[in-house]
Design an enzyme around this catalytic site. Structure first.
Site, PDB file in Angstrom:
ATOM      1  N   ARG A 253     -19.235  -4.166  17.692  1.00 17.66           N
ATOM      2  CA  ARG A 253     -17.794  -3.865  17.681  1.00 17.66           C
ATOM      3  C   ARG A 253     -17.441  -2.971  18.876  1.00 17.66           C
ATOM      4  NH1 ARG A 253     -17.417   0.761  12.891  1.00 17.66           N
ATOM      5  NH2 ARG A 253     -17.690   2.504  14.329  1.00 17.66           N
TER       6      ARG A 253
ATOM      7  N   GLY B  41     -23.881   4.380  20.069  1.00 14.43           N
ATOM      8  CA  GLY B  41     -23.676   5.824  20.041  1.00 14.43           C
ATOM      9  C   GLY B  41     -22.955   6.221  18.772  1.00 14.43           C
TER      10      GLY B  41
ATOM     11  N   ASN C  32     -21.359  25.705  12.121  1.00 13.60           N
ATOM     12  CA  ASN C  32     -21.499  25.002  10.830  1.00 13.60           C
ATOM     13  C   ASN C  32     -22.432  23.792  10.913  1.00 13.60           C
ATOM     14  OD1 ASN C  32     -19.437  26.715   9.968  1.00 13.60           O
ATOM     15  ND2 ASN C  32     -17.838  25.273  10.572  1.00 13.60           N
TER      16      ASN C  32
ATOM     17  N   TYR D 137     -22.940  16.023  20.442  1.00 11.56           N
ATOM     18  CA  TYR D 137     -22.545  14.826  21.202  1.00 11.56           C
ATOM     19  C   TYR D 137     -22.588  15.116  22.714  1.00 11.56           C
ATOM     20  CZ  TYR D 137     -19.524  10.787  22.368  1.00 11.56           C
ATOM     21  OH  TYR D 137     -18.999   9.622  22.869  1.00 11.56           O
TER      22      TYR D 137
HETATM   23  P1  NAD Z   1     -18.138   2.418  17.761  1.00 11.98           P
HETATM   24  O1  NAD Z   1     -18.501   3.413  16.710  1.00 11.98           O
HETATM   25  O2  NAD Z   1     -16.883   1.631  17.586  1.00 11.98           O
HETATM   26  O3  NAD Z   1     -19.365   1.398  17.981  1.00 11.98           O
HETATM   27  C1  NAD Z   1     -20.683   1.847  18.137  1.00 11.98           C
HETATM   28  C2  NAD Z   1     -21.634   0.738  17.760  1.00 11.98           C
HETATM   29  O4  NAD Z   1     -22.976   1.263  17.880  1.00 11.98           O
HETATM   30  C3  NAD Z   1     -21.462   0.293  16.317  1.00 11.98           C
HETATM   31  O5  NAD Z   1     -21.424  -1.123  16.254  1.00 11.98           O
HETATM   32  C4  NAD Z   1     -22.685   0.842  15.617  1.00 11.98           C
HETATM   33  O6  NAD Z   1     -23.125   0.062  14.500  1.00 11.98           O
HETATM   34  C5  NAD Z   1     -23.704   0.840  16.751  1.00 11.98           C
HETATM   35  N1  NAD Z   1     -24.818   1.751  16.467  1.00 11.98           N
HETATM   36  C6  NAD Z   1     -24.733   3.027  16.016  1.00 11.98           C
HETATM   37  N2  NAD Z   1     -25.978   3.515  15.794  1.00 11.98           N
HETATM   38  C7  NAD Z   1     -26.856   2.535  16.125  1.00 11.98           C
HETATM   39  C8  NAD Z   1     -28.263   2.428  16.107  1.00 11.98           C
HETATM   40  N3  NAD Z   1     -29.033   3.451  15.682  1.00 11.98           N
HETATM   41  N4  NAD Z   1     -28.847   1.274  16.506  1.00 11.98           N
HETATM   42  C9  NAD Z   1     -28.084   0.214  16.920  1.00 11.98           C
HETATM   43  N5  NAD Z   1     -26.726   0.268  16.951  1.00 11.98           N
HETATM   44  C10 NAD Z   1     -26.122   1.401  16.556  1.00 11.98           C
HETATM   45  O7  NAD Z   1     -18.123   3.242  19.147  1.00 11.98           O
HETATM   46  P2  NAD Z   1     -17.356   2.936  20.523  1.00 11.98           P
HETATM   47  O8  NAD Z   1     -16.105   3.738  20.536  1.00 11.98           O
HETATM   48  O9  NAD Z   1     -17.304   1.478  20.788  1.00 11.98           O
HETATM   49  O10 NAD Z   1     -18.358   3.658  21.530  1.00 11.98           O
HETATM   50  C11 NAD Z   1     -19.382   2.967  22.245  1.00 11.98           C
HETATM   51  C12 NAD Z   1     -20.067   3.965  23.177  1.00 11.98           C
HETATM   52  O11 NAD Z   1     -19.104   4.555  24.056  1.00 11.98           O
HETATM   53  C13 NAD Z   1     -20.760   5.113  22.436  1.00 11.98           C
HETATM   54  O12 NAD Z   1     -21.962   5.460  23.121  1.00 11.98           O
HETATM   55  C14 NAD Z   1     -19.749   6.244  22.585  1.00 11.98           C
HETATM   56  O13 NAD Z   1     -20.346   7.500  22.489  1.00 11.98           O
HETATM   57  C15 NAD Z   1     -19.185   5.969  23.964  1.00 11.98           C
HETATM   58  N6  NAD Z   1     -17.868   6.570  24.182  1.00 11.98           N
HETATM   59  C16 NAD Z   1     -16.773   6.161  23.481  1.00 11.98           C
HETATM   60  C17 NAD Z   1     -15.540   6.765  23.734  1.00 11.98           C
HETATM   61  C18 NAD Z   1     -14.279   6.351  23.030  1.00 11.98           C
HETATM   62  O14 NAD Z   1     -13.217   6.921  23.340  1.00 11.98           O
HETATM   63  N7  NAD Z   1     -14.302   5.384  22.113  1.00 11.98           N
HETATM   64  C19 NAD Z   1     -15.449   7.794  24.667  1.00 11.98           C
HETATM   65  C20 NAD Z   1     -16.584   8.195  25.338  1.00 11.98           C
HETATM   66  C21 NAD Z   1     -17.785   7.572  25.095  1.00 11.98           C
END
Ligand code: NAD
Length: 447
Positions: free
Chosen positions: A217, A290, A299, A353
């Site tokens: 996703r 992530g 906390n 994070y």
């Molecule tokens: P999201 O939570 O929508 O999707 C993350 C996906 O990673 C999920 O499908 C989840 O099942 C998968 N996942 C989690 N743990 C896992 C594991 N142990 N093994 C395999 N898969 C695993 O997150 P997103 O918003 O699409 O973010 C994607 C990346 O971008 C992440 O690394 C996040 O930290 C980074 N990011 C996102 C944003 C934002 O604004 N959304 C900003 C900065 C960085």
């Protein structure tokens, strides 16, 4: 995820009211569609010398753009390129920069300003260093002055890199195109002349096999779509609990799905085994999986800290080590990791994070040199506020403020991150080594 405010201030009566009240008026950003022309109008290339001429020549002969070397009254330029690699004194900034200033008011929505300059070094003469560093400050300020979804970004060349090196050309094309819609106010350093231009700019990843973690996703699914669009065969990885969504993504991109928790000890070996058995090779790894578990440090329970570090950084280190020691990841491989602006600027409630995402930045810097012997690279993409399920969980008022705190006054879309990942994964980015490219609309926090 939709941004209701952005839709309201761009339609009918509410647009007028927002204008009268002086409220932020973000412009909808134009995104890339296959077949879209690189630019919709003429490009003004400013700057003097043989290197500026070489850049102008590339834009007109290789990309068939309508290139002007001086502003022609009445022309609405869709892009301005400032070729500044030959500066030796800040005095030389005034001509090209003021000439660019002269056309800014006439730029259409979604225009591009791109500087091409040299990195300043400790052994530069003071005047040379001042001119070079001056470009950075000027570019970041121009980006903050642009309106209507226009962006300003810079390409900074290491000393011996020619302006026609593949990564300079690739970065210029990326910054000029709509693929960089949410990349703003950034300066990308090109470290070497390595890399190769694609035969077909529409399918730069043809023949390459890529694994994308967290692909079920959000940003990961969009990365899978984008790499596949660019010609790669994609292996979509996610936890077994996300199996159904994962299968949907894998089917959509005509790739394969691998249900795997990236924190598993043998995750690297399983990814490699799947890639070799099903697709015969592995070229690109995108570490996107992530999680966030936000708590003030006062906390923070040990589990809350540990789980974030385990998924966001320890898994990447372990997988990289397995791939790098395998002998099967050696044909100009690419590692692209998801960092975050929180890992650069810090964020209250996100010590775990930010430690993990700062860690990603350190990891790619130290991993890149281990790959250069094979023509490989490791780089990071640091998203700011992106509209996903992760950010949809932020309380409404905080979310509304967070998405306006950048020069484009809106959150990015997953595809904006995906396009940047695809650029760094491409053959043309072979000279970008251990860098971080932010996709944050020039977020007001961080450097
Ligand atoms: P999201 O939570 O929508 O999707 C993350 C996906 O990673 C999920 O499908 C989840 O099942 C998968 N996942 C989690 N743990 C896992 C594991 N142990 N093994 C395999 N898969 C695993 O997150 P997103 O918003 O699409 O973010 C994607 C990346 O971008 C992440 O690394 C996040 O930290 C980074 N990011 C996102 C944003 C934002 O604004 N959304 C900003 C900065 C960085």
């Amino acid at each position: 995820m939709s941004d209701t405010y952005l839709n309201l201030v761009n339609s009918g009566v509410t647009k007028k009211i927002a204008k009268q009240l002086g409220l932020p008026q973000p412009s909808p950003l134009r995104r890339y569609e296959p077949g879209q022309p690189l630019l919709q109008g003429a490009v003004l290339v400013l700057g003097r010398g043989a290197q500026s001429d070489a850049l102008a020549g590339l834009l007109s002969s290789d990309w068939d753009l309508d290139v002007h070397r001086h502003a022609t009254p009445g022309t609405r330029y869709s892009a301005v390129v400032l070729a500044l690699t030959e500066l030796t004194h800040p005095d030389q900034l005034s001509d090209p920069v003021l000439a660019a200033g002269g056309v800014l008011k006439t730029l259409p929505k979604g225009a591009r300003v791109v500087t091409v300059s040299r990195a300043s070094r400790p052994d530069d003469a003071p005047a040379v260093a001042a001119a070079r560093q001056g470009v950075d400050g000027m570019l970041r300020s121009v980006a903050k002055e642009l309106r209507g979804g226009s962006t300003g970004n810079g390409i900074v060349l290491a000393e011996d890199v020619p302006v026609t090196a593949p990564s300079v050309v690739g970065a210029l094309r990326f910054f000029l195109s709509t693929k960089s819609a949410f990349v703003d106010g950034q300066l990308l350093t090109i470290d070497s002349s390595a890399g190769a231009l694609p035969d077909d700019w529409e399918r730069p990843l043809a023949g390459r096999v890529a694994v994308v973690t967290g692909a079920a996703r959000g940003i990961g699914a969009s990365i899978a779509d984008t790499l596949a669009r660019d010609g790669a065969t994609v292996i979509a990885v996610d936890v077994p609990a996300a199996g159904e969504q994962l299968a949907t993504v894998a089917n959509r991109v005509r790739g394969t799905a691998l249900q795997l928790d990236v924190t598993a000890e043998d995750a690297g070996a399983r990814i490699l085994e799947h890639a070799l058995q099903r697709h015969g090779r592995l070229d690109i790894v995108v570490h996107n999986a992530g999680i966030t578990r936000d708590k003030l440090l006062a906390n923070m329970a040990p589990d809350t800290w540990d789980s974030v570090l385990a998924v966001n950084i320890a898994s990447q280190l372990r997988i990289n080590e397995a791939l790098l020691t395998s002998g099967d990841f050696t044909d100009a491989p690419r590692v692209v990791s998801l960092a975050s602006t929180s890992g650069i600027a810090g964020n209250r409630g996100q010590t775990n994070y930010a430690a993990s995402k700062g860690g990603v930045i350190g990891m790619v810097r130290a991993t890149a040199p281990l790959l250069t012997a094979f023509g490989g690279t490791a780089n990071a993409v640091a998203p700011g506020f992106i509209e996903t399920e992760m950010t949809a969980r932020i309380p409404a008022v905080t979310r509304q403020v967070a998405r306006r705190l950048n020069s484009l006054q809106q959150g990015g879309q997953p595809v904006d991150v995906a396009e940047t990942v695809a650029f760094l994964a491409s053959p043309a980015a072979g000279g970008v080594v251990g860098r971080v490219l932010r996709v944050c609309g020039q977020n007001l926090v961080g450097q």
